[in-house]
Design a protein around this motif. Structure first.
Motif, PDB file in Angstrom:
ATOM      1  N   GLY A   1      -6.288 -36.997  29.431  1.00 41.89           N
ATOM      2  CA  GLY A   1      -5.163 -36.803  28.530  1.00 41.89           C
ATOM      3  C   GLY A   1      -5.364 -35.712  27.498  1.00 41.89           C
ATOM      4  O   GLY A   1      -4.551 -35.565  26.592  1.00 41.89           O
ATOM      5  N   ALA A   2      -6.432 -34.953  27.619  1.00 43.18           N
ATOM      6  CA  ALA A   2      -6.683 -33.844  26.700  1.00 43.18           C
ATOM      7  C   ALA A   2      -5.886 -32.628  27.146  1.00 43.18           C
ATOM      8  O   ALA A   2      -5.717 -32.392  28.341  1.00 43.18           O
ATOM      9  CB  ALA A   2      -8.174 -33.506  26.674  1.00 43.18           C
ATOM     10  N   ASP A   3      -5.393 -31.856  26.187  1.00 41.85           N
ATOM     11  CA  ASP A   3      -4.701 -30.611  26.517  1.00 41.85           C
ATOM     12  C   ASP A   3      -5.676 -29.528  26.946  1.00 41.85           C
ATOM     13  O   ASP A   3      -5.348 -28.675  27.754  1.00 41.85           O
ATOM     14  CB  ASP A   3      -3.898 -30.104  25.317  1.00 41.85           C
ATOM     15  N   ILE A   4      -6.871 -29.569  26.370  1.00 38.54           N
ATOM     16  CA  ILE A   4      -7.899 -28.588  26.702  1.00 38.54           C
ATOM     17  C   ILE A   4      -9.215 -29.301  26.916  1.00 38.54           C
ATOM     18  O   ILE A   4      -9.564 -30.227  26.182  1.00 38.54           O
ATOM     19  CB  ILE A   4      -8.012 -27.490  25.631  1.00 38.54           C
ATOM     20  N   VAL A   5      -9.929 -28.879  27.950  1.00 42.03           N
ATOM     21  CA  VAL A   5     -11.237 -29.424  28.275  1.00 42.03           C
ATOM     22  C   VAL A   5     -12.267 -28.314  28.085  1.00 42.03           C
ATOM     23  O   VAL A   5     -12.099 -27.205  28.600  1.00 42.03           O
ATOM     24  CB  VAL A   5     -11.276 -29.943  29.732  1.00 42.03           C
ATOM     25  N   LEU A   6     -13.304 -28.633  27.331  1.00 40.00           N
ATOM     26  CA  LEU A   6     -14.425 -27.720  27.163  1.00 40.00           C
ATOM     27  C   LEU A   6     -15.540 -28.203  28.070  1.00 40.00           C
ATOM     28  O   LEU A   6     -15.896 -29.380  28.047  1.00 40.00           O
ATOM     29  CB  LEU A   6     -14.914 -27.727  25.715  1.00 40.00           C
ATOM     30  N   LEU A   7     -16.086 -27.320  28.883  1.00 41.83           N
ATOM     31  CA  LEU A   7     -17.210 -27.664  29.745  1.00 41.83           C
ATOM     32  C   LEU A   7     -18.436 -26.963  29.199  1.00 41.83           C
ATOM     33  O   LEU A   7     -18.525 -25.730  29.224  1.00 41.83           O
ATOM     34  CB  LEU A   7     -16.944 -27.228  31.191  1.00 41.83           C
ATOM     35  N   GLY A   8     -19.362 -27.741  28.661  1.00 43.34           N
ATOM     36  CA  GLY A   8     -20.619 -27.209  28.148  1.00 43.34           C
ATOM     37  C   GLY A   8     -21.658 -27.245  29.259  1.00 43.34           C
ATOM     38  O   GLY A   8     -22.017 -28.317  29.739  1.00 43.34           O
TER      39      GLY A   8
ATOM     40  N   GLN B   1      -2.357 -29.546  34.905  1.00 39.48           N
ATOM     41  CA  GLN B   1      -1.957 -28.549  33.901  1.00 39.48           C
ATOM     42  C   GLN B   1      -2.752 -28.701  32.612  1.00 39.48           C
ATOM     43  O   GLN B   1      -2.216 -28.719  31.508  1.00 39.48           O
ATOM     44  CB  GLN B   1      -0.450 -28.618  33.647  1.00 39.48           C
ATOM     45  N   ARG B   2      -4.068 -28.799  32.788  1.00 37.32           N
ATOM     46  CA  ARG B   2      -5.002 -28.897  31.669  1.00 37.32           C
ATOM     47  C   ARG B   2      -5.771 -27.595  31.560  1.00 37.32           C
ATOM     48  O   ARG B   2      -6.214 -27.036  32.561  1.00 37.32           O
ATOM     49  CB  ARG B   2      -5.998 -30.042  31.857  1.00 37.32           C
ATOM     50  N   GLY B   3      -5.955 -27.125  30.347  1.00 38.63           N
ATOM     51  CA  GLY B   3      -6.743 -25.920  30.125  1.00 38.63           C
ATOM     52  C   GLY B   3      -8.225 -26.221  30.219  1.00 38.63           C
ATOM     53  O   GLY B   3      -8.662 -27.325  29.904  1.00 38.63           O
ATOM     54  N   LEU B   4      -9.008 -25.235  30.654  1.00 39.96           N
ATOM     55  CA  LEU B   4     -10.460 -25.370  30.737  1.00 39.96           C
ATOM     56  C   LEU B   4     -11.100 -24.145  30.117  1.00 39.96           C
ATOM     57  O   LEU B   4     -10.710 -23.010  30.420  1.00 39.96           O
ATOM     58  CB  LEU B   4     -10.920 -25.498  32.194  1.00 39.96           C
ATOM     59  N   GLU B   5     -12.069 -24.392  29.250  1.00 36.79           N
ATOM     60  CA  GLU B   5     -12.903 -23.338  28.693  1.00 36.79           C
ATOM     61  C   GLU B   5     -14.336 -23.684  29.027  1.00 36.79           C
ATOM     62  O   GLU B   5     -14.790 -24.798  28.760  1.00 36.79           O
ATOM     63  CB  GLU B   5     -12.735 -23.234  27.174  1.00 36.79           C
ATOM     64  N   VAL B   6     -15.028 -22.751  29.637  1.00 38.05           N
ATOM     65  CA  VAL B   6     -16.419 -22.942  30.023  1.00 38.05           C
ATOM     66  C   VAL B   6     -17.290 -22.174  29.052  1.00 38.05           C
ATOM     67  O   VAL B   6     -17.028 -21.003  28.770  1.00 38.05           O
ATOM     68  CB  VAL B   6     -16.651 -22.462  31.470  1.00 38.05           C
ATOM     69  N   MET B   7     -18.322 -22.838  28.531  1.00 33.62           N
ATOM     70  CA  MET B   7     -19.210 -22.194  27.563  1.00 33.62           C
ATOM     71  C   MET B   7     -20.562 -22.885  27.555  1.00 33.62           C
ATOM     72  O   MET B   7     -20.720 -23.942  28.179  1.00 33.62           O
ATOM     73  CB  MET B   7     -18.575 -22.202  26.172  1.00 33.62           C
ATOM     74  N   ASP B   8     -21.528 -22.263  26.893  1.00 35.45           N
ATOM     75  CA  ASP B   8     -22.818 -22.932  26.773  1.00 35.45           C
ATOM     76  C   ASP B   8     -22.669 -24.126  25.832  1.00 35.45           C
ATOM     77  O   ASP B   8     -21.646 -24.304  25.170  1.00 35.45           O
ATOM     78  CB  ASP B   8     -23.920 -21.962  26.335  1.00 35.45           C
ATOM     79  N   LEU B   9     -23.704 -24.952  25.774  1.00 40.03           N
ATOM     80  CA  LEU B   9     -23.651 -26.196  25.014  1.00 40.03           C
ATOM     81  C   LEU B   9     -23.357 -25.957  23.535  1.00 40.03           C
ATOM     82  O   LEU B   9     -22.500 -26.633  22.945  1.00 40.03           O
ATOM     83  CB  LEU B   9     -24.974 -26.954  25.178  1.00 40.03           C
TER      84      LEU B   9
ATOM     85  N   ALA C   1     -21.886 -23.435  21.969  1.00 36.69           N
ATOM     86  CA  ALA C   1     -20.511 -22.971  21.753  1.00 36.69           C
ATOM     87  C   ALA C   1     -19.516 -24.109  21.980  1.00 36.69           C
ATOM     88  O   ALA C   1     -18.521 -24.218  21.257  1.00 36.69           O
ATOM     89  CB  ALA C   1     -20.199 -21.790  22.669  1.00 36.69           C
ATOM     90  N   ALA C   2     -19.769 -24.962  22.954  1.00 35.97           N
ATOM     91  CA  ALA C   2     -18.868 -26.089  23.220  1.00 35.97           C
ATOM     92  C   ALA C   2     -18.827 -27.039  22.030  1.00 35.97           C
ATOM     93  O   ALA C   2     -17.752 -27.505  21.638  1.00 35.97           O
ATOM     94  CB  ALA C   2     -19.292 -26.823  24.486  1.00 35.97           C
ATOM     95  N   CYS C   3     -19.977 -27.318  21.431  1.00 36.98           N
ATOM     96  CA  CYS C   3     -20.024 -28.211  20.264  1.00 36.98           C
ATOM     97  C   CYS C   3     -19.258 -27.617  19.090  1.00 36.98           C
ATOM     98  O   CYS C   3     -18.446 -28.302  18.449  1.00 36.98           O
ATOM     99  CB  CYS C   3     -21.472 -28.480  19.853  1.00 36.98           C
TER     100      CYS C   3
END
Length: 123
Positions: free
Chosen positions: A64-71, A91-99, A101-103
């Motif tokens: 149910g999140a609009d954006i998901v961060l993947l650390g 229809q969820r956004g995803l941002e991939v980053m190191d741990l 940056a995700a925090c």
């Protein structure tokens, strides 16, 4: 690194992190974890980055999140495109980053009142 928080007491935020752990509201976690403003999902997956599956991303898409961060740990790595299909369908956004940056990004988004989830690969 220790983070300063400007959160309300009722929301989960990162208060510190390291190469192999995160601290959420003062509690240390060393296993793969999903953090949402109102709940934690410890051991979200037992997979390593290399063994992530579509099932792992289906769970993220259903939060149910609009954006998901993947650390992705100490370094930035991008998942295989076919794994992203559940997020695309939902229809969820995803941002991939190191741990780290995700925090930091998660805390900013929570502070803005956004519906965000952070899926972290720690193990």
């Amino acid at each position: 690194m220790k983070l300063q928080s400007t959160r309300t007491e009722s929301l989960n935020t990162f208060t510190a992190y390291g190469d192999d752990h995160v601290v959420v509201n003062g509690i240390r976690h060393s296993c793969n974890l999903v953090v949402l403003p109102d709940r934690l999902l410890p051991e979200w997956t037992r997979a390593s980055f290399e063994t992530l599956s579509i099932t792992d991303f289906e769970l993220l898409a259903g939060l149910g999140a609009d954006i998901v961060l993947l650390g992705t740990g100490k370094r930035l790595r991008f998942p295989r495109p076919e794994l992203l299909q559940p997020l695309i369908r939902a229809q969820r956004g995803l941002e991939v980053m190191d741990l780290a940056a995700a925090c930091r990004t998660y805390n900013v988004l929570v502070g803005e009142g956004r519906r965000v989830a952070a899926g972290l690969l720690l193990a």
